[in-house]
Write a protein that holds these residues in place. Sequence first.
Motif, PDB file in Angstrom:
ATOM      1  N   SER A  51       0.783  -1.245  -0.088  1.00 55.43           N
ATOM      2  CA  SER A  51      -0.095   0.028   0.157  1.00 55.43           C
ATOM      3  C   SER A  51       0.862   1.193  -0.063  1.00 55.43           C
ATOM      4  O   SER A  51       2.252   1.255   0.262  1.00 55.43           O
ATOM      5  N   LEU A  52       0.240   2.220  -0.350  1.00 56.65           N
ATOM      6  CA  LEU A  52       1.212   3.601  -0.172  1.00 56.65           C
ATOM      7  C   LEU A  52       1.708   3.754   1.228  1.00 56.65           C
ATOM      8  O   LEU A  52       2.815   4.260   1.210  1.00 56.65           O
ATOM      9  N   ALA A  53       1.055   3.654   2.357  1.00 54.63           N
ATOM     10  CA  ALA A  53       1.339   3.869   3.489  1.00 54.63           C
ATOM     11  C   ALA A  53       2.353   3.027   3.809  1.00 54.63           C
ATOM     12  O   ALA A  53       3.443   3.359   4.462  1.00 54.63           O
ATOM     13  N   ASP A  54       2.431   1.748   3.387  1.00 52.45           N
ATOM     14  CA  ASP A  54       3.634   0.700   3.693  1.00 52.45           C
ATOM     15  C   ASP A  54       4.782   1.197   2.996  1.00 52.45           C
ATOM     16  O   ASP A  54       6.001   0.984   3.416  1.00 52.45           O
ATOM     17  N   ALA A  55       4.513   1.759   1.799  1.00 49.25           N
ATOM     18  CA  ALA A  55       5.667   2.079   0.805  1.00 49.25           C
ATOM     19  C   ALA A  55       6.584   3.032   1.558  1.00 49.25           C
ATOM     20  O   ALA A  55       7.771   3.020   1.581  1.00 49.25           O
ATOM     21  N   ARG A  56       5.797   4.099   2.012  1.00 51.89           N
ATOM     22  CA  ARG A  56       6.372   5.140   2.679  1.00 51.89           C
ATOM     23  C   ARG A  56       7.057   4.809   4.172  1.00 51.89           C
ATOM     24  O   ARG A  56       8.277   5.277   4.076  1.00 51.89           O
ATOM     25  N   ALA A  57       6.607   3.815   4.654  1.00 44.05           N
ATOM     26  CA  ALA A  57       6.850   3.583   5.983  1.00 44.05           C
ATOM     27  C   ALA A  57       8.266   2.863   5.751  1.00 44.05           C
ATOM     28  O   ALA A  57       9.363   2.934   6.419  1.00 44.05           O
ATOM     29  N   VAL A  58       8.360   1.820   4.936  1.00 41.07           N
ATOM     30  CA  VAL A  58       9.627   1.058   4.406  1.00 41.07           C
ATOM     31  C   VAL A  58      10.652   1.978   3.915  1.00 41.07           C
ATOM     32  O   VAL A  58      11.782   1.840   4.389  1.00 41.07           O
ATOM     33  N   ALA A  59      10.353   3.005   2.879  1.00 44.01           N
ATOM     34  CA  ALA A  59      11.252   3.888   2.513  1.00 44.01           C
ATOM     35  C   ALA A  59      11.889   4.760   3.654  1.00 44.01           C
ATOM     36  O   ALA A  59      13.065   4.727   3.625  1.00 44.01           O
ATOM     37  N   ALA A  60      11.010   5.181   4.672  1.00 46.60           N
ATOM     38  CA  ALA A  60      11.769   5.850   5.948  1.00 46.60           C
ATOM     39  C   ALA A  60      12.773   5.105   6.810  1.00 46.60           C
ATOM     40  O   ALA A  60      13.756   5.566   6.881  1.00 46.60           O
ATOM     41  N   ALA A  61      12.362   3.845   6.831  1.00 43.99           N
ATOM     42  CA  ALA A  61      13.107   2.844   7.639  1.00 43.99           C
ATOM     43  C   ALA A  61      14.364   2.502   6.789  1.00 43.99           C
ATOM     44  O   ALA A  61      15.331   2.415   7.315  1.00 43.99           O
ATOM     45  N   ARG A  62      14.571   2.526   5.594  1.00 46.28           N
ATOM     46  CA  ARG A  62      15.606   2.329   4.533  1.00 46.28           C
ATOM     47  C   ARG A  62      16.386   3.665   4.643  1.00 46.28           C
ATOM     48  O   ARG A  62      17.572   3.866   3.983  1.00 46.28           O
ATOM     49  N   GLY A  63      15.918   5.000   5.096  1.00 47.82           N
ATOM     50  CA  GLY A  63      16.690   6.052   4.980  1.00 47.82           C
ATOM     51  C   GLY A  63      16.312   6.628   3.550  1.00 47.82           C
ATOM     52  O   GLY A  63      17.163   7.378   2.930  1.00 47.82           O
ATOM     53  N   MET A  64      15.284   6.414   2.823  1.00 47.15           N
ATOM     54  CA  MET A  64      14.953   6.754   1.622  1.00 47.15           C
ATOM     55  C   MET A  64      13.570   7.451   1.511  1.00 47.15           C
ATOM     56  O   MET A  64      12.750   7.608   2.449  1.00 47.15           O
ATOM     57  N   ARG A  65      12.849   7.264   0.387  1.00 42.16           N
ATOM     58  CA  ARG A  65      11.612   7.992   0.120  1.00 42.16           C
ATOM     59  C   ARG A  65      10.939   7.265  -1.165  1.00 42.16           C
ATOM     60  O   ARG A  65      11.950   6.839  -2.150  1.00 42.16           O
ATOM     61  N   LEU A  66       9.911   7.526  -1.353  1.00 39.42           N
ATOM     62  CA  LEU A  66       9.191   7.411  -2.632  1.00 39.42           C
ATOM     63  C   LEU A  66       9.684   8.586  -3.698  1.00 39.42           C
ATOM     64  O   LEU A  66       9.808   9.825  -3.391  1.00 39.42           O
ATOM     65  N   PRO A  67       9.899   8.060  -5.085  1.00 39.67           N
ATOM     66  CA  PRO A  67      10.086   9.123  -5.936  1.00 39.67           C
ATOM     67  C   PRO A  67       8.961   9.862  -6.320  1.00 39.67           C
ATOM     68  O   PRO A  67       7.824   9.477  -6.333  1.00 39.67           O
ATOM     69  N   LYS A  68       9.318  11.134  -6.539  1.00 39.97           N
ATOM     70  CA  LYS A  68       8.359  12.132  -6.983  1.00 39.97           C
ATOM     71  C   LYS A  68       8.094  11.603  -8.568  1.00 39.97           C
ATOM     72  O   LYS A  68       9.076  11.024  -9.181  1.00 39.97           O
ATOM     73  N   PRO A  69       6.839  11.978  -9.124  1.00 45.62           N
ATOM     74  CA  PRO A  69       6.527  11.393 -10.432  1.00 45.62           C
ATOM     75  C   PRO A  69       7.827  11.642 -11.540  1.00 45.62           C
ATOM     76  O   PRO A  69       7.989  11.021 -12.306  1.00 45.62           O
TER      77      PRO A  69
END
Length: 325
Positions: free
Chosen positions: A111-129
């Motif tokens: 999900s979007l929420a989970d993708a954001r949470a995992v990205a933050a745990a990796r010290g990363m983020r979702l890409p902008k379009p």
Amino acid sequence: MKRLAAAAALAPAALVLAACGGVDRDDRPLEELEQLAFVPAARLVLVGYEAYPWAKCSLDRPLVFDRYEFSESRLAHYRDELVDEPIQWRSVNANATANSTPVLDRPAALSLADARAVAAARGMRLPKPHEWLHVALGGRSEGFPFPWGTRSAFSGGNTLELSIGGPTPIGAFEGGRSRRYDCYDLVGNLWEWVDGHVPGYDDDWVAVEAGTRRYSVLGGAFDTRLTSIYGATSRGELVYLARTQDEGYRSPTVGARMCADAEAYLREHAPRWRGARNAPERVGAVGRRWGRGQGRFALERLLELMIARGESVDELGWLLAGVRR
């Protein structure tokens, strides 16, 4: 015949991609680095569509960007960050059998929420379009219609034409690799969340509840037809291989890949590489791969400046030595 064609498209290298579930804690930061591409800052505005704001896909600073869709085995490291239970894939092909413990590493549905949470745990983020599109369009000033070039090719990704009926292991389609950035599965396999919205081919039929924020998923999936990254409507308007979804959308056909600003990522993570097995050799190998791209000069300059400031001199020195080889 379609299944034979799909099998022929699988890259031999992908068949030996190891699941990351057994990576020990000290090795994980370097294993993360080995999954990344370096994307230099560059101008990219789609020729003929300059009037549209979403035609501007330039990067004003370099990124590190996932080479592969975030996978099921890597998800196991981040269970504590998840908002919901992981989305389970089930076969959409009556002749296929769902397998909850794949031999090879499939992309994780998020999900979007989970993708954001995992990205933050990796010290990363979702890409902008525009960041995702910059990589998928090949980083050229005019943009490629496909990550691998100008020609349509069924060997480029896991799309509906191959009738596979579910996600394939990450990195399986060598013919679909982005030559400039060494990224896989940008077309097909799973749609990928981005942090924003762009007009898509399928926007007309996607219902988004009033009052919710709209987000795009990009790149298509195993159940969508092979389509170019960008194109024009019958009225000549620019659209992308994207679908609009609301922020609460969950589907077994949607996953993610993640990115970070390169300098900030290297500053935070480089000190952690030292504890990994064979760290100098492995970091140097990443440097050699990154140095083969168009951004070699920018990467060299960035590393020189960071080392001159006394930041992770040994670890970034290993990376720089690899770039220069």
